[in-house]
Design a protein around this motif. Structure first.
Motif, PDB file in Angstrom:
ATOM      1  N   GLY A  16       0.839  -1.191   0.000  1.00 52.82           N
ATOM      2  CA  GLY A  16       0.000   0.000   0.000  1.00 52.82           C
ATOM      3  C   GLY A  16       0.873   1.239   0.000  1.00 52.82           C
ATOM      4  O   GLY A  16       1.640   1.448   0.934  1.00 52.82           O
ATOM      5  N   MET A  17       0.780   2.029  -1.044  1.00 50.40           N
ATOM      6  CA  MET A  17       1.637   3.194  -1.190  1.00 50.40           C
ATOM      7  C   MET A  17       0.878   4.507  -1.047  1.00 50.40           C
ATOM      8  O   MET A  17       1.202   5.507  -1.668  1.00 50.40           O
ATOM      9  CB  MET A  17       2.373   3.161  -2.547  1.00 50.40           C
ATOM     10  CG  MET A  17       3.453   2.103  -2.625  1.00 50.40           C
ATOM     11  SD  MET A  17       4.915   2.513  -1.625  1.00 50.40           S
ATOM     12  CE  MET A  17       4.540   1.764  -0.044  1.00 50.40           C
ATOM     13  N   GLY A  18      -0.153   4.496  -0.190  1.00 49.34           N
ATOM     14  CA  GLY A  18      -0.792   5.754   0.192  1.00 49.34           C
ATOM     15  C   GLY A  18       0.113   6.455   1.196  1.00 49.34           C
ATOM     16  O   GLY A  18       1.253   6.035   1.430  1.00 49.34           O
ATOM     17  N   GLY A  19      -0.390   7.502   1.816  1.00 49.43           N
ATOM     18  CA  GLY A  19       0.423   8.258   2.767  1.00 49.43           C
ATOM     19  C   GLY A  19       0.949   7.416   3.916  1.00 49.43           C
ATOM     20  O   GLY A  19       2.117   7.503   4.284  1.00 49.43           O
ATOM     21  N   VAL A  58       8.377  -2.740  -1.175  1.00 43.59           N
ATOM     22  CA  VAL A  58       7.051  -2.144  -1.270  1.00 43.59           C
ATOM     23  C   VAL A  58       6.301  -2.717  -2.464  1.00 43.59           C
ATOM     24  O   VAL A  58       6.902  -3.157  -3.450  1.00 43.59           O
ATOM     25  CB  VAL A  58       7.110  -0.598  -1.377  1.00 43.59           C
ATOM     26  CG1 VAL A  58       7.697   0.011  -0.111  1.00 43.59           C
ATOM     27  CG2 VAL A  58       7.875  -0.149  -2.600  1.00 43.59           C
ATOM     28  N   ASP A  59       4.976  -2.708  -2.333  1.00 46.59           N
ATOM     29  CA  ASP A  59       4.114  -3.129  -3.431  1.00 46.59           C
ATOM     30  C   ASP A  59       2.796  -2.373  -3.296  1.00 46.59           C
ATOM     31  O   ASP A  59       2.525  -1.757  -2.259  1.00 46.59           O
ATOM     32  CB  ASP A  59       3.874  -4.644  -3.389  1.00 46.59           C
ATOM     33  CG  ASP A  59       3.505  -5.199  -4.757  1.00 46.59           C
ATOM     34  OD1 ASP A  59       3.312  -4.415  -5.700  1.00 46.59           O
ATOM     35  OD2 ASP A  59       3.399  -6.436  -4.875  1.00 46.59           O
ATOM     36  N   VAL A  98       6.557   1.401  -7.998  1.00 45.84           N
ATOM     37  CA  VAL A  98       7.739   1.650  -8.835  1.00 45.84           C
ATOM     38  C   VAL A  98       8.200   3.095  -8.656  1.00 45.84           C
ATOM     39  O   VAL A  98       9.395   3.353  -8.446  1.00 45.84           O
ATOM     40  CB  VAL A  98       7.428   1.353 -10.330  1.00 45.84           C
ATOM     41  CG1 VAL A  98       8.549   1.838 -11.238  1.00 45.84           C
ATOM     42  CG2 VAL A  98       7.178  -0.140 -10.529  1.00 45.84           C
ATOM     43  N   GLU A  99       7.274   4.037  -8.724  1.00 47.98           N
ATOM     44  CA  GLU A  99       7.616   5.453  -8.579  1.00 47.98           C
ATOM     45  C   GLU A  99       8.209   5.745  -7.208  1.00 47.98           C
ATOM     46  O   GLU A  99       9.163   6.523  -7.081  1.00 47.98           O
ATOM     47  CB  GLU A  99       6.382   6.325  -8.820  1.00 47.98           C
ATOM     48  CG  GLU A  99       5.951   6.352 -10.274  1.00 47.98           C
ATOM     49  CD  GLU A  99       4.611   7.038 -10.501  1.00 47.98           C
ATOM     50  OE1 GLU A  99       3.883   7.301  -9.500  1.00 47.98           O
ATOM     51  OE2 GLU A  99       4.288   7.296 -11.670  1.00 47.98           O
ATOM     52  N   PHE A 100       7.681   5.114  -6.173  1.00 47.17           N
ATOM     53  CA  PHE A 100       8.214   5.321  -4.826  1.00 47.17           C
ATOM     54  C   PHE A 100       9.656   4.820  -4.745  1.00 47.17           C
ATOM     55  O   PHE A 100      10.526   5.494  -4.193  1.00 47.17           O
ATOM     56  CB  PHE A 100       7.330   4.614  -3.793  1.00 47.17           C
ATOM     57  CG  PHE A 100       7.739   4.879  -2.375  1.00 47.17           C
ATOM     58  CD1 PHE A 100       7.482   6.100  -1.775  1.00 47.17           C
ATOM     59  CD2 PHE A 100       8.375   3.897  -1.628  1.00 47.17           C
ATOM     60  CE1 PHE A 100       7.852   6.347  -0.463  1.00 47.17           C
ATOM     61  CE2 PHE A 100       8.750   4.137  -0.319  1.00 47.17           C
ATOM     62  CZ  PHE A 100       8.489   5.363   0.271  1.00 47.17           C
ATOM     63  N   CYS A 101       9.913   3.653  -5.312  1.00 50.10           N
ATOM     64  CA  CYS A 101      11.275   3.092  -5.298  1.00 50.10           C
ATOM     65  C   CYS A 101      12.248   3.973  -6.073  1.00 50.10           C
ATOM     66  O   CYS A 101      13.419   4.084  -5.701  1.00 50.10           O
ATOM     67  CB  CYS A 101      11.271   1.683  -5.882  1.00 50.10           C
ATOM     68  SG  CYS A 101      10.470   0.481  -4.823  1.00 50.10           S
TER      69      CYS A 101
END
Length: 191
Positions: A55-58, A76-77, A85-88
């Motif tokens: 979960g890549m919310g806040g 992360v996934d 991908v963008e977070f990584c």
């Protein structure tokens, strides 16, 4: 604002952007503190552990950063893989999850009805955390049947309230006081 100079307008926008950055930083610090206290309360060490944050919310992003800072190996996934991908790409040292075995699995989504983790990865040596606190989670129920450690978000919520109270009343954050208060809360409301 008519009559406003270009320089004044740029300063106003820069100030607004700076305030947004400060809000995001304070949310990250709060999330880090509450998650740290919750895991410490459960006597969970994260240094060197392989952690999957789904979960890549806040909340998910903050938790991933908190674990990275605490010395964990973070994966992360996300349901929408592009967000992960963008977070990584933005955060050095955070890895895109590709099925690796992890020590700690964290559901940082609002989804409590689906098992978001591979069943094969949940066993007695794994800790499963679901940040939701008001609904029973399929992931936590399954983890318990497999003998894994399972924690919901109640610890985090309590420690968030404690930290906010300390900040508002200008008291120092004290782990012993926090844990003592939480034990009293559990005796009064969970039995």
């Amino acid at each position: 604002m008519s009559g406003e100079s270009e320089q004044h307008r740029c300063c106003r926008w820069a100030h607004r952007d700076h305030l947004q950055e400060l809000r995001q930083l304070s949310q990250l610090i709060l999330m880090h503190l509450q998650f740290h206290l919750a895991l410490k309360y459960q006597k969970e060490s994260v240094t060197g552990k392989r952690v999957l944050v789904y979960g890549m919310g806040g909340a998910g992003r903050s938790i991933a950063l908190a674990f990275k800072q605490a010395g964990a190996i973070v994966f992360v996934d996300n349901r929408t893989r592009l967000k992960a991908v963008e977070f990584c790409e933005k955060v050095e040292g955070v890895n895109l999850y590709n099925g690796e075995c992890c020590d700690i699995l964290i559901n940082a989504t609002s989804n409590v009805t689906d098992l978001l983790f591979d069943k094969q990865k949940i066993n007695q040596g794994v800790t499963v955390v679901d940040i939701n606190y008001n609904k029973p989670s399929i992931a936590l129920e399954y983890a318990k049947t497999m003998g894994a450690k399972a924690y919901d978000g109640k610890d985090m919520l309590f420690f968030q309230a404690y930290i906010c109270d300390c900040l508002l009343t200008k008291k120092s954050i004290n782990e012993d006081v926090a844990f003592n208060l939480y034990n009293k809360y559990k005796v009064k409301y969970e039995n």
